[in-house]
Design a protein around this motif. Structure first.
Motif, PDB file in Angstrom:
ATOM      1  N   LEU A   1       0.842  -1.206   0.000  1.00 32.37           N
ATOM      2  CA  LEU A   1       0.000   0.000   0.000  1.00 32.37           C
ATOM      3  C   LEU A   1       0.878   1.259   0.000  1.00 32.37           C
ATOM      4  CD1 LEU A   1      -2.720  -1.124   2.593  1.00 32.37           C
ATOM      5  CD2 LEU A   1      -3.112  -0.686   0.160  1.00 32.37           C
ATOM      6  N   LYS A   2       1.911   1.238   0.836  1.00 35.56           N
ATOM      7  CA  LYS A   2       2.823   2.389   0.884  1.00 35.56           C
ATOM      8  C   LYS A   2       3.523   2.587  -0.460  1.00 35.56           C
ATOM      9  CE  LYS A   2       5.394   3.593   4.330  1.00 35.56           C
ATOM     10  NZ  LYS A   2       6.349   3.593   5.469  1.00 35.56           N
ATOM     11  N   ASN A   3       3.919   1.468  -1.079  1.00 35.91           N
ATOM     12  CA  ASN A   3       4.584   1.562  -2.385  1.00 35.91           C
ATOM     13  C   ASN A   3       3.654   2.152  -3.436  1.00 35.91           C
ATOM     14  OD1 ASN A   3       6.943   0.520  -1.396  1.00 35.91           O
ATOM     15  ND2 ASN A   3       6.573  -1.576  -2.098  1.00 35.91           N
ATOM     16  N   PHE A   4       2.393   1.775  -3.365  1.00 37.32           N
ATOM     17  CA  PHE A   4       1.434   2.302  -4.328  1.00 37.32           C
ATOM     18  C   PHE A   4       1.297   3.814  -4.152  1.00 37.32           C
ATOM     19  CE2 PHE A   4      -2.422   3.441  -6.383  1.00 37.32           C
ATOM     20  CZ  PHE A   4      -2.509   2.579  -7.468  1.00 37.32           C
ATOM     21  N   GLY A   5       1.210   4.238  -2.894  1.00 39.34           N
ATOM     22  CA  GLY A   5       1.108   5.680  -2.612  1.00 39.34           C
ATOM     23  C   GLY A   5       2.336   6.427  -3.102  1.00 39.34           C
ATOM     24  N   SER A   6       3.510   5.838  -2.887  1.00 42.56           N
ATOM     25  CA  SER A   6       4.760   6.463  -3.347  1.00 42.56           C
ATOM     26  C   SER A   6       4.780   6.555  -4.863  1.00 42.56           C
ATOM     27  CB  SER A   6       5.970   5.627  -2.910  1.00 42.56           C
ATOM     28  OG  SER A   6       6.101   5.681  -1.517  1.00 42.56           O
ATOM     29  N   ALA A   7       4.359   5.459  -5.520  1.00 44.50           N
ATOM     30  CA  ALA A   7       4.413   5.400  -6.990  1.00 44.50           C
ATOM     31  C   ALA A   7       3.545   6.494  -7.620  1.00 44.50           C
ATOM     32  CB  ALA A   7       3.978   4.022  -7.474  1.00 44.50           C
ATOM     33  N   LEU A   8       2.461   6.797  -6.966  1.00 42.14           N
ATOM     34  CA  LEU A   8       1.554   7.832  -7.469  1.00 42.14           C
ATOM     35  C   LEU A   8       2.279   9.174  -7.579  1.00 42.14           C
ATOM     36  CD1 LEU A   8      -1.559   7.668  -8.021  1.00 42.14           C
ATOM     37  CD2 LEU A   8      -1.875   8.627  -5.735  1.00 42.14           C
TER      38      LEU A   8
END
Ligand SMILES: Cc1cc2nc3c(=O)[nH]c(=O)nc-3n(C[C@H](O)[C@H](O)[C@H](O)COP(=O)(O)O)c2cc1C
Length: 195
Positions: free
Chosen positions: A178-185
């Motif tokens: 989830l954190k990675n997805f937020g970062s990727a955004l």
């Protein structure tokens, strides 16, 4: 990058709050400005269907906490919408939020937002008790499509499943993804602005 989270659940310390906050945490780590709105803290009424938003130039005439969200949405590059599955669909809170968007984010229907040229990112994050991720997929695909019709640039986060067993905060892989997805955004946006 400015990102707002909408937690469409009444459970203050619930799964949806946890998921949305993890996504925002990842984005914040990459320098995004984030804030979240939790339904349990807000007084947001259902759309009355009065059509005043389409007849006048002021947007929605219901003066409740949705006004704060409308205001913040105007300055947001992305919205993270956390939706728990209740009875096979988004929660009632999610639907109330969605219906209230009628007043603001549909240039096809409303003259109010005609000047919007860049599509706003909308991260749809569903979560459910059932372990089978495919169970409500047709409904989730339909919902994604509906938001695309409303001119959002929809980003789908994989549905978080199996939330009846065990504490969500003990699922380290999930927290990380989830954190990675937020970062990727945020990184995607930064990449776009230099290329
Ligand atoms: C009223 C209600 C209905 C639910 N219906 C479903 C359902 O149809 N399918 C499912 O997989 N989980 C269902 N669940 C489980 C929730 O989707 C799951 O626990 C979710 O993570 C709750 O999020 P919250 O803690 O933010 O409220 C339901 C839970 C509630 C309270």
């Amino acid at each position: 990058m400015n990102i707002i989270g909408i937690i469409a659940s009444q459970r203050k310390e619930g799964n949806t709050a946890f998921i949305v906050n993890k996504l925002l945490e990842g984005a914040k780590d990459q320098g995004a400005k984030t804030q979240s709105f939790h339904f349990s803290d807000l007084n947001i009424n259902p759309c009355r269907g009065c059509m005043a938003c389409h007849k006048g130039a002021e947007g929605c005439v219901i003066k409740d906490d949705m006004q704060k969200i409308y205001e913040e949405m105007e300055h947001a590059d992305a919205i993270v919408l956390g939706l728990p599955i209740y009875m096979g669909q988004m929660s009632a809170q999610g639907k109330i939020f969605t219906d209230r968007l009628f007043a603001r984010f549909s240039p096809k229907f409303s003259p109010f937002f005609k000047e919007v040229v860049t599509k706003q990112k909308l991260v749809l994050s569903f979560n459910q008790g059932n372990p089978d991720a495919s169970l409500f997929k047709p409904y989730m695909d339909y919902t994604n499509h509906m938001f695309e019709i409303l001119e959002f640039d929809v980003r789908e986060v994989p549905v978080v499943t199996d939330l009846r067993s065990g504490a969500i905060d003990e699922r380290e892989d999930l927290c990380m993804s989830l954190k990675n997805f937020g970062s990727a955004l945020v990184l995607e946006e930064a990449h776009k602005s230099v290329s």
